[in-house]
Scaffold this motif. Structure first.
Motif, mmCIF file in Angstrom:
data_model
loop_
_atom_site.group_PDB
_atom_site.id
_atom_site.type_symbol
_atom_site.label_atom_id
_atom_site.label_comp_id
_atom_site.label_asym_id
_atom_site.label_seq_id
_atom_site.Cartn_x
_atom_site.Cartn_y
_atom_site.Cartn_z
ATOM 1 N N THR A 26 0.853 -1.191 0.000
ATOM 2 C CA THR A 26 0.000 0.000 0.000
ATOM 3 C C THR A 26 0.886 1.236 0.000
ATOM 4 O O THR A 26 1.457 1.612 1.023
ATOM 5 C CB THR A 26 -0.923 0.020 1.230
ATOM 6 N N ARG A 27 1.018 1.884 -1.164
ATOM 7 C CA ARG A 27 1.834 3.094 -1.263
ATOM 8 C C ARG A 27 1.042 4.323 -0.842
ATOM 9 O O ARG A 27 1.571 5.238 -0.217
ATOM 10 C CB ARG A 27 2.340 3.256 -2.698
ATOM 11 N N ASP A 32 -6.594 10.603 -2.217
ATOM 12 C CA ASP A 32 -6.272 11.106 -3.549
ATOM 13 C C ASP A 32 -7.288 10.542 -4.539
ATOM 14 O O ASP A 32 -8.259 9.885 -4.141
ATOM 15 C CB ASP A 32 -4.844 10.705 -3.939
ATOM 16 N N ASP A 33 -7.077 10.791 -5.837
ATOM 17 C CA ASP A 33 -8.014 10.285 -6.837
ATOM 18 C C ASP A 33 -8.002 8.764 -6.920
ATOM 19 O O ASP A 33 -8.992 8.152 -7.297
ATOM 20 C CB ASP A 33 -7.686 10.871 -8.221
ATOM 21 N N CYS A 34 -6.882 8.160 -6.610
ATOM 22 C CA CYS A 34 -6.754 6.703 -6.625
ATOM 23 C C CYS A 34 -5.889 6.254 -5.459
ATOM 24 O O CYS A 34 -5.008 6.991 -5.006
ATOM 25 C CB CYS A 34 -6.084 6.208 -7.914
ATOM 26 N N ALA A 35 -6.138 5.052 -5.001
ATOM 27 C CA ALA A 35 -5.180 4.403 -4.108
ATOM 28 C C ALA A 35 -4.007 3.922 -4.963
ATOM 29 O O ALA A 35 -4.171 3.652 -6.158
ATOM 30 C CB ALA A 35 -5.823 3.220 -3.399
ATOM 31 N N VAL A 36 -2.833 3.825 -4.367
ATOM 32 C CA VAL A 36 -1.650 3.367 -5.096
ATOM 33 C C VAL A 36 -1.102 2.125 -4.403
ATOM 34 O O VAL A 36 -0.839 2.140 -3.200
ATOM 35 C CB VAL A 36 -0.557 4.463 -5.144
ATOM 36 N N MET A 37 -0.940 1.045 -5.196
ATOM 37 C CA MET A 37 -0.429 -0.210 -4.668
ATOM 38 C C MET A 37 0.672 -0.740 -5.569
ATOM 39 O O MET A 37 0.641 -0.517 -6.779
ATOM 40 C CB MET A 37 -1.563 -1.227 -4.534
ATOM 41 N N HIS A 38 1.609 -1.443 -4.991
ATOM 42 C CA HIS A 38 2.761 -1.929 -5.740
ATOM 43 C C HIS A 38 2.957 -3.411 -5.441
ATOM 44 O O HIS A 38 3.123 -3.806 -4.287
ATOM 45 C CB HIS A 38 4.015 -1.152 -5.323
ATOM 46 N N GLN A 88 -5.663 -5.161 0.676
ATOM 47 C CA GLN A 88 -6.349 -3.867 0.662
ATOM 48 C C GLN A 88 -7.852 -4.055 0.436
ATOM 49 O O GLN A 88 -8.287 -5.080 -0.089
ATOM 50 C CB GLN A 88 -5.801 -2.952 -0.453
ATOM 51 N N MET A 89 -8.608 -3.015 0.803
ATOM 52 C CA MET A 89 -10.062 -3.047 0.628
ATOM 53 C C MET A 89 -10.560 -1.663 0.242
ATOM 54 O O MET A 89 -10.097 -0.651 0.771
ATOM 55 C CB MET A 89 -10.739 -3.507 1.923
ATOM 56 N N VAL A 123 -8.360 1.398 1.725
ATOM 57 C CA VAL A 123 -7.609 2.370 0.927
ATOM 58 C C VAL A 123 -8.488 3.322 0.114
ATOM 59 O O VAL A 123 -7.974 4.109 -0.671
ATOM 60 C CB VAL A 123 -6.609 1.663 -0.008
ATOM 61 N N GLY A 124 -9.802 3.275 0.279
ATOM 62 C CA GLY A 124 -10.636 4.198 -0.467
ATOM 63 C C GLY A 124 -12.026 3.671 -0.683
ATOM 64 O O GLY A 124 -12.469 2.725 -0.023
#
Length: 356
Positions: A26-27, A32-38, A88-89, A123-124
């Motif tokens: 979970t970055r 924000d407009d999007c969650a960021v995941m790597h 994440q959820m 995450v959003g």
């Protein structure tokens, strides 16, 4: 507090401001407009469930906190059913004017409790208004090594069929809740027709009798995703050949595996695990307990197959029961009754689109 006092973004901040990130993947979470995941060198698993008031849940007998918990668990369960790890959820809600901020706080309390249990980051999501009640849409994201992912399509002739826990309890819990709801509304209707204000005031404090049936209620309103079994299988070096979670009923899920794997099966009635309270409740309602266990749904136990070579390993696992074996497709999908007679398995479990 009225939701309108906070507005959409104020409500989101109110419910999510103190969320702590638990996973390296979970970055960026909410904000924000999007969650960021790597996810380097991993398979990404994504599952979505939509829960509609009046179809999937009834707020007459499930409170918002338990609803939040259950909503999260049914998604987390899908990730475990692929032999993955939930990370994440994303949570989206459509709410009508009858809901207050405090109601959504309770929902998030249950949601976060379930996510914390399995280390999942919220995450959003999205919030909007509804004219017809409460709608919940949850997406859970998980990860797994490519070699670890288990599909429905991997079952082979002679594989062993296993289930976790016990079956039918959640369905019996639902029947019990529906019965007590019916009794309550019948008494209210009678009191109103008689103009009995004292009786109506007393019914405002109506308490259903669940004594001796607490397990059934718990199984219905607070299901548990079986990540403990996934960990146990990994610990003993057992990789299922196919797997699903039991949301719509054992018969339905087993037929899905057989269809996707191109095989048949034999399931033995005597081996299906059933809790004592489930059996007692089925007798009380004059229902066949095996039918309830096969078709009840919402148990969120795991149904999986393993190679026959893993028999000695899996037979010793606590909480896992061998209930049958996979056969060649030509032998069909059959239930072997206690007297040895065979019946064709039928998918009679939950299908919301058939209820319309």
């Amino acid at each position: 507090m009225e939701i309108s006092q906070l507005g959409e973004f104020g409500l989101i901040r109110h419910l999510t401001d103190d969320l702590k990130i638990k996973n390296d993947s979970t970055r960026l979470g909410v904000g924000d407009d999007c969650a960021v995941m790597h996810y380097p060198d991993k398979e990404v698993l994504v599952t979505t469930d939509m829960l509609m008031e009046g179809v999937h849940f009834d707020l007459t007998y499930i409170d918002m906190q338990h609803l939040g918990y259950k909503s999260a668990m049914v998604n987390i369960s899908d990730i475990f059913a692929m032999n993955g790890t939930p990370r994440q959820m994303v949570v989206s809600l459509a709410v009508s004017k009858r809901f207050k901020v405090e109601d959504l706080e309770q929902f998030y309390t249950g949601l976060r409790y379930a996510c914390d249990k399995w280390g999942v980051d919220i995450v959003g999501g999205d919030t909007t208004s509804s004219l017809t009640g409460l709608a919940i849409s949850i997406t859970c994201i998980g990860e797994a090594n490519a070699s670890d992912v288990v599909y429905r399509s991997g079952a082979k002739d002679t594989d062993l069929i296993c289930v976790t826990g016990d079956l039918g309890a959640a369905y019996m819990g639902l029947q019990l809740l529906e019965r007590e709801k019916s009794v309550y509304y019948q008494q209210v209707d009678e009191a109103r027709k008689a103009g009995n204000k004292a009786a109506l005031e007393q019914l405002a404090h109506f308490q259903p009798d669940f004594a001796g049936k607490e397990y059934l209620i718990q199984r219905q309103i607070m299901p548990e995703a079986r990540g403990d079994i996934i960990a146990l299988l990994r610990e003993h070096g057992i990789r299922p050949t196919s797997m699903m979670d039991i949301s719509d009923g054992l018969s339905s899920e087993l037929l899905h595996i057989c269809e996707r794997s191109g095989c048949g099966c034999r399931v033995f009635e005597k081996n299906i695990p059933i809790d004592y309270q489930t059996a007692v409740m089925a007798e009380e309602l004059n229902m066949n307990v095996t039918t309830c266990a096969l078709n009840g749904g919402e148990d969120y136990e795991l149904l999986f197959t393993v190679s026959i070579g893993d028999y000695d390993k899996v037979d010793k696992l606590e909480g896992v029961r061998l209930i049958g074996h996979i056969t060649d497709a030509s032998l069909d999908k059959m239930l072997v009754a206690r007297d040895g007679s065979e019946f064709k398995l039928q998918a009679q479990g939950w299908n919301p689109l058939k209820q319309q």
